[in-house]
Enzyme design. Structure first.
Site, short mmCIF file in Angstrom:
data_model
loop_
_atom_site.label_atom_id
_atom_site.label_comp_id
_atom_site.label_asym_id
_atom_site.label_seq_id
_atom_site.Cartn_x
_atom_site.Cartn_y
_atom_site.Cartn_z
N GLY A 55 0.79 -1.32 0.03
CA GLY A 55 -0.14 0.02 -0.08
C GLY A 55 0.74 1.18 0.18
N GLY A 56 1.96 1.12 -0.44
CA GLY A 56 2.91 2.34 -0.45
C GLY A 56 2.64 3.33 -1.38
CB ALA A 57 1.03 3.73 -4.40
CE1 TYR A 66 -9.78 0.22 7.81
CE2 TYR A 66 -10.51 1.76 9.56
CZ TYR A 66 -9.65 1.33 8.76
OH TYR A 66 -8.16 1.70 8.79
NE ARG A 105 -13.40 10.09 16.24
CZ ARG A 105 -14.72 10.04 16.55
NH1 ARG A 105 -14.67 10.54 17.69
NH2 ARG A 105 -15.57 9.46 16.20
C1 UD1 Z 1 -11.57 7.47 11.35
C2 UD1 Z 1 -11.87 6.84 9.97
C3 UD1 Z 1 -11.12 5.40 9.79
C4 UD1 Z 1 -9.79 5.65 10.46
C5 UD1 Z 1 -9.52 6.23 11.84
C6 UD1 Z 1 -8.20 6.29 12.56
C7 UD1 Z 1 -14.10 5.62 9.67
C8 UD1 Z 1 -15.35 6.01 9.08
N1 UD1 Z 1 -13.17 6.47 9.63
O1 UD1 Z 1 -12.52 7.03 12.29
O2 UD1 Z 1 -10.94 5.09 8.81
O3 UD1 Z 1 -8.98 4.09 10.77
O4 UD1 Z 1 -10.30 7.37 11.78
O5 UD1 Z 1 -7.63 7.16 11.63
O6 UD1 Z 1 -13.68 4.81 10.21
N2 UD1 Z 1 -17.91 13.86 10.81
C9 UD1 Z 1 -18.49 15.44 10.78
N3 UD1 Z 1 -18.60 15.79 9.32
C10 UD1 Z 1 -18.27 15.03 8.27
C11 UD1 Z 1 -17.85 13.64 8.57
C12 UD1 Z 1 -17.54 13.10 9.69
O7 UD1 Z 1 -18.89 15.98 11.72
O8 UD1 Z 1 -18.55 15.67 7.14
C13 UD1 Z 1 -17.90 13.46 12.10
C14 UD1 Z 1 -18.26 12.16 12.51
O9 UD1 Z 1 -19.66 12.21 12.94
C15 UD1 Z 1 -17.31 11.78 13.72
C16 UD1 Z 1 -16.10 12.22 13.28
O10 UD1 Z 1 -16.46 13.54 12.29
O11 UD1 Z 1 -18.00 11.91 15.04
C17 UD1 Z 1 -14.94 11.53 12.71
O12 UD1 Z 1 -15.34 11.03 11.63
P1 UD1 Z 1 -14.22 10.03 10.72
O13 UD1 Z 1 -13.29 10.52 10.52
O14 UD1 Z 1 -15.20 9.70 9.52
O15 UD1 Z 1 -14.32 8.71 11.71
P2 UD1 Z 1 -13.55 8.04 12.96
O16 UD1 Z 1 -14.48 7.32 13.72
O17 UD1 Z 1 -12.84 9.14 13.67
#
Ligand code: UD1
Length: 364
Positions: free
Chosen positions: A7-9, A182, A250
């Protein structure tokens, strides 16, 4: 060392490959240029075995894996489908890419006598983050109920008494509770790698990435994380849409720090299986990320919509202590600097074959 980066690309993989090369390693890259990450194959590319210095091949193909593993000392396995996907129709492709792919890779490594693996895992294996009830101590809320979410009650309550909970940092030995396709495939990768390590007396270093962002991130797709979604919206002149009340916590970690963690993991002392949170140690809300990006981009300001996605967890923030103590990894890019630079960093066009975008000088 000679390192194979699968997955290095891709977004993270290309930064990992570049960081390994800068650290003096020989790097081979295997990537299938999956359309979910790279868009449709460019016309005329046919079945070219090498594109932009990358071995074009699939980790699910034992012949491609055998060829890529020649004379390799360590495998850094980044190849995966990420995100929420389109719908459950994606389920077989997630399992195929992430779990069958890992199984074929591990079998090839066993065959070739390679016993060191660095695995790109994810914080999604934890499900919800860690919470403490003032009365009941550490607790694990279940999935949030639809009526609560509809009523705008986004914080998960204590499952025993219904009280409001405090958030805490997730350590690596927290219970694992994957809540999406996922997430389930990422946890299965960790389990498969552990079984492999027992069988070959091997070493697995699983890096549980938090919310990675930075230059070269793919534009907004159904597979993108929130940072790419916000950044793409701003580029279109559209306000980032912040779901729930924007208070979701986060840990946004810069891709250059994630690449450095992979370099450190390749050199990890010791055998056996270990997992590490790869985070910045600076929890921020999704609302704060939207505001930081929008301000640095010059608007438009985010809107908090109150929408929710059923599969989302409320808070996940982690302790970076184990990675610091055992890998010597500490994030260098702080939130304000990283977001400011990400606001103007190039994104990956969805059809680009994929090399790392240059890092801005102050974070390179
Ligand atoms: C994410 C990634 C995941 C990755 C992980 C760690 C998902 C869906 N996404 O998880 O692939 O492995 O970080 O790097 O698993 N949100 C908004 N507006 C938007 C989209 C999202 O407010 O337009 C909010 C969501 O409701 C959520 C937060 O942002 O509360 C984070 O969303 P997202 O980055 O998609 O998912 P993660 O669960 O943090």
């Amino acid at each position: 060392m000679h390192v194979l980066v699968t997955g290095g690309a891709g977004f993270i993989g290309s930064h990992v490959a570049a960081a390994l090369r800068s650290d003096g390693h020989d790097v081979t890259v295997l990537d299938n240029f999956h359309p979910a990450a790279h868009g449709p194959a460019p016309t005329g590319s046919g079945a070219a075995p090498v594109r932009d210095g990358v071995l074009v091949g699939d980790v699910r193909d034992p012949d491609a894996v055998r060829a890529a593993l020649r004379d390799v000392d360590v495998v850094v396995h980044q190849a995966a489908m990420v995100g929420l996907g389109l719908d459950l129709g994606d389920l077989p492709e997630y399992v195929s890419c992430n779990d069958l792919g890992t199984a074929v890779l591990l079998a090839g490594m066993a065959d070739a006598g390679i016993r060191r693996l660095v695995l790109a895992s994810s914080m999604v294996v934890y499900g919800e983050g860690r919470y403490t009830c003032p009365t009941h101590g550490p607790t694990r809320p279940g999935p949030r109920a639809v009526p609560d979410l509809d009523a705008g009650h986004f914080e998960p309550p204590c499952p025993t008494c219904g009280a409001a909970l405090d958030t805490a940092l997730v350590p690596e030995d927290a219970p694992l509770d994957p809540r999406s396709v996922y997430a389930a495939t990422k946890l299965a990768q960790e389990h498969l790698a552990s079984a492999w390590a027992r069988g070959v007396d091997g070493t697995v270093t699983a890096l549980r990435y938090h919310n990675v962002y930075g230059p070269g991130m793919p534009r907004d797709t159904p597979y993108s994380g929130v940072a790419a979604i916000f950044r793409s919206a701003l580029e279109r002149g559209v306000a980032p849409r912040v779901f729930e009340d924007g208070g979701q916590l986060r840990d946004f970690v810069h891709v250059s720090d994630v690449a450095a963690a992979n370099v450190a993991a390749c050199a990890r002392d010791g055998v056996g299986v270990a997992a590490y949170n790869i985070c910045s140690g600076q929890p921020r809300t999704v609302g704060e990320a939207a505001t930081a990006l929008a301000e640095a981009f010059g608007g438009p300001a985010p809107v908090v919509t109150g929408e929710y996605r059923l599969g989302d967890v409320r808070h996940v923030v982690a302790s970076p202590n184990r990675a610091a103590a055992e890998l010597g990894y500490t994030a260098r890019v702080d939130f304000a600097t990283g977001m400011r630079e990400f606001a103007s960093a190039p994104l990956r066009a969805s059809t680009a074959p994929g090399t790392a975008a240059p890092l801005p000088a102050s974070v390179a």
